[in-house]
Enzyme design. Structure first.
Site, PDB file in Angstrom:
ATOM      1  CG  ASP A  57      97.999 110.786  40.322  1.00  0.00           C
ATOM      2  OD1 ASP A  57      98.068 111.801  39.598  1.00  0.00           O
ATOM      3  OD2 ASP A  57      99.004 110.188  40.749  1.00  0.00           O
TER       4      ASP A  57
ATOM      5  CG  ASP B 291     105.105 113.663  40.389  1.00  0.00           C
ATOM      6  OD1 ASP B 291     104.396 113.641  41.408  1.00  0.00           O
ATOM      7  OD2 ASP B 291     104.832 113.040  39.358  1.00  0.00           O
TER       8      ASP B 291
END
Ligand code: GLA
Length: 763
Positions: free
Chosen positions: A505, A575
């Protein structure tokens, strides 16, 4: 920085050619006609022509488009028209430079359109003019030092290198064009070499330029924001500059390193379209400038803002690759060209052509509130339902119980993971599941042991208050000791247990770009050096752990680009896990990237981003367009939903080969019709197709809706193999031509957010 991994070393890099030697050669030819001084680059369906003109050997762009049989095209450069070439009319040299269709531009001497290259001398002057000096045509394609790039073997690939020079600067610029036997794309890159005696400062080095007449084109780009990535946007190409860019240190949520331009009449299935996509993950610009005479210049490369690269005598600067695509088969034809190129010539590693394990990720299930017991209870339930891998997301290290601390402290938090990481992984493995882990190696929290020990390891501008984002700073990975330390920490975690997947990430953009590791006249190199450093780290990781499945991520999909795909075969798309929002996000992403690369999961409801409730089945159909997995607490969802998981995982196994490898067709966009969404994947041999239909909002109608299903074998008969799933469609056999040209009628579904799959199988 270490050199990039040899492509032949990694599994999946030997791209296959299915044709014989002669046939392959015919599909990728590069010829130089010495008489009219024209280079003609031919792929199977396209031609790209470059001309050398005048005594000064200016390099001009002649043509890009449908394949032509001849290279007698010099007239297209308009050198026989005023203002003529400088040898005939040097009094208007400025006008020549300002109108000539440049293949790669100079700067500061009379071409006032936005250019590709800017060089400042030690004396402070800025001016470049490029002349052709030599060329090389060879089989294969060379690696780009330190950078991701498409690859091919001597059998599947051919390259033209044009060397140009600026004698005054002692500068050489090598323009490189590679083509493929099995694809119509052209991979372009640029290398700049300082052959002079003094250091030079490169203040702009873009990677590609295409000058052509503006035939009232429309530009397509993929802007967005967090949880709303890559939404398709179309606008006219007008006079002046229009484009997209990122100066955020990553390709970004907000803009995307892709642009296309097409005729107004071009549709999904027919008409001219051109596109550029940048194989790079940092700052970029992509721009089309409409000029005074109705021509246009398309540019793509590293954004020049905050870029200044000091090039010492003898040194070279390699600019990243741009993929250029032309298709006469509409937007869909362009997408399929990108998909095939990336599947065959960019993505590497063990999972390149393999089904990915169905994962369950605990982020939306637990956020930071988890321990070994909770994870194991999720894993137990999940494994019984057919889920194949547990991914432990953020919060397993340091003292990280929220997002305020511990980035940089990559040591397992044994208070949460009692018995340690190995115990947890072994227990998960005993259930027959794989185990994956979340990492964010590029970042450092001020509240971390690493920061307390090395405050100078974060980017910072002396004297300024650092700009935090999500309470974190960016690690200065341009320093070797920082890279080594981070690598050692994450590698020792991966060595400590049987970890088979990493979600890498990156949750903030780059600012405060100051490094204590570089002198003042190299601070302008930081943005690019940081990207190179990330590439080097991922290269090291995939080398040491060749069986690891790597999934890149950046606050969702802020770094979904071809650069990252070179290291990881899949990237977390967004997301936003809501099935309806995902329709637009996935359609925009699939405009360029194969479905095999899109991280997509079935998530909890009400959805954590938008609060919407959608049926569990529909969430499954939408996630099926990507890598497929779950993002929920499987022990807590309604029993009826849980009961559907075995059928959903079976559905993934049934269709994933087709979804991963097939040809993708957009049929209808909810974003355009505000009613329904429909797309299709057709097997390469046309033996089967999967149509996904999502009726977002129902409307009162007694009528069924006609959808046309393209890409099939027109003479074959297809049967709806899963007719029981949509019994209201009474006819189950159709000819390919009827499906493509006449279409089929699909009845309205009762309620909103309802979906169906149609599996067509050739009889
Ligand atoms: C990012 C990712 C999420 C999750 C969180 C964890 O936002 O996109 O999927 O991993 O970080 O902090």
């Amino acid at each position: 920085m270490t050199a990039i991994i040899g492509r032949k070393e990694l599994p999946g890099c030997q791209s296959t050619g299915d044709a014989g030697e002669n046939e392959r050669r015919k599909r990728m030819q590069i010829n130089y006609n010495e008489q009219n001084r024209v280079f003609k680059i031919d792929t199977e369906h396209t031609s790209y022509c470059i001309g050398i003109v005048d005594e000064e050997n200016f390099v001009g762009h002649i043509y890009y488009g449908r394949k032509l049989s001849d290279d007698n095209l010099v007239y297209l450069m308009r050198t026989a028209e005023p203002p003529f070439v400088p040898s005939k009319n040097n009094r208007d040299r400025n006008s020549f430079l300002d109108t000539f269709p440049m293949e790669y531009t100079g700067h500061g001497l009379g071409d006032f359109r936005e250019g590709t290259l800017m060089v400042r001398t030690a004396g402070g002057h800025s001016g470049v003019s490029l002349s052709y000096i030599s060329h090389r045509i060879y089989d294969g394609k060379e690696e780009l030092a330190g950078l991701p790039a498409t690859f091919g073997t001597a059998d599947t690939c051919r390259t033209l290198e044009l060397t140009c020079e600026d004698k005054v600067l002692g500068l050489q610029v090598i323009l490189s064009y590679s083509i493929f036997a099995d694809n119509d794309a052209i991979a372009r890159s640029v290398r700049v070499v300082n052959g002079g005696k003094e250091a030079l400062y490169l203040t702009k080095v873009l990677s590609a330029c295409i000058d052509m007449d503006n035939e009232e084109y429309e530009m397509i780009t993929l802007p967005g924001s967090w949880a709303r990535e890559r939404i398709i946007q179309t606008r006219p190409v007008l006079k002046g500059k229009q484009g997209v860019s990122s100066v955020r240190g990553e390709s970004s949520h907000q803009e995307h390193p892709f642009m296309a331009w097409k005729r107004k009449t071009t549709t999904e299935e027919a008409g001219d379209i051109y596109a550029m996509n940048f194989v790079y993950s940092g700052n970029f610009m992509a721009q089309i400038e409409g000029d005074q005479f109705g021509s246009m210049r398309a540019l793509m490369g590293i954004h020049p803002q905050d870029f200044c690269w000091k090039l010492e005598p003898g040194d070279a600067f390699q600019a990243p690759e741009v993929i250029c695509v032309y298709s006469a088969e509409g937007i869909g034809g362009m997408s399929r060209t990108f998909h095939d190129l990336y599947r065959r010539h960019l993505i590497r590693g063990e999972y390149k052509d393999k089904k990915r394990p169905i994962l369950i990720n605990n982020w939306e299930a637990t956020y930071f509130d988890f321990d070994t017991d909770k994870l194991l209870s999720i894993a137990r339930e999940a494994s019984a339902l057919g889920i194949e891998m547990l991914v432990m997301d953020d919060g397993w290290f340091g003292c990280r119980n929220d997002d305020n601390s511990s980035l940089g402290d990559w040591q397992v938090n044994e208070a949460k993971l009692k018995g340690g990481l190995k115990y947890l992984v072994d227990e998960v493995n005993k259930l027959g599941m794989k185990f994956g882990i979340w990492l964010e190696p590029e970042m450092i929290s001020p509240d971390s042991n690493l920061y307390r020990e090395h405050p100078d390891w974060a980017f910072a501008i002396p004297g300024r208050t650092g700009s935090l984002s999500r309470n974190q700073y960016v690690l200065d990975l341009t320093r070797q000791e920082v890279r080594d330390c981070v690598y050692d920490m994450i590698a020792s975690v991966l060595r400590s247990a049987n970890i088979e997947y990493v979600k890498w990430d990156m949750n903030r953009q780059l600012s405060d770009m100051g490094s204590s590791g570089l002198p003042a006249d190299r601070q302008g190199e930081l943005f690019h050096r940081q990207v190179l450093a990330v590439y080097e780290l991922q290269d090291r990781l995939t080398r040491e752990f060749p069986h690891l499945l790597l999934e890149n991520c950046s606050g969702g999909g802020a770094r979904f680009d071809p650069g990252m795909l070179y290291y990881s075969p899949q990237i977390w798309c967004s997301d936003d896990t809501d099935a309806v929002e995902r329709l637009s996000i996935q359609a925009g992403t699939a405009m360029v990237y194969p479905l095999s690369t899109m991280g997509a999961h079935v998530a909890d409801c009400p959805n954590h981003t938008v609060g919407r409730n959608t049926p569990f089945e529909t969430r499954g159909y939408v996630a099926l367009a990507g890598t497929f997995g779950y993002e929920l607490d499987v022990t807590k969802i309604p029993e009826a939903d849980r009961a559907m998981i075995p059928a959903q995982t079976a559905m993934y196994h049934k269709y994933n080969d087709l979804v991963r490898e097939g040809d993708y067709y957009r049929i209808a966009h909810y974003a355009e019709n505000h009613y329904y969404d429909c797309y299709e994947v057709v097997a390469k041999d046309k033996s089967e197709a999967l149509v996904t239909y999502v009726q977002v909002l129902n409307r009162p109608s007694h009528h069924s809706r006609r959808i046309r299903i393209p890409g099939l074998d027109l003479t074959a008969v297809y049967v709806i193999e899963n007719a029981q799933d949509w019994p209201e469609i009474r006819q189950t056999e159709y000819r390919g031509d009827a499906l493509q040209f006449a279409g089929i009628n699909v009845p309205p579904l009762w309620g909103d957010f309802k979906g169906r799959l149609l599996h067509l199988v050739r009889k």
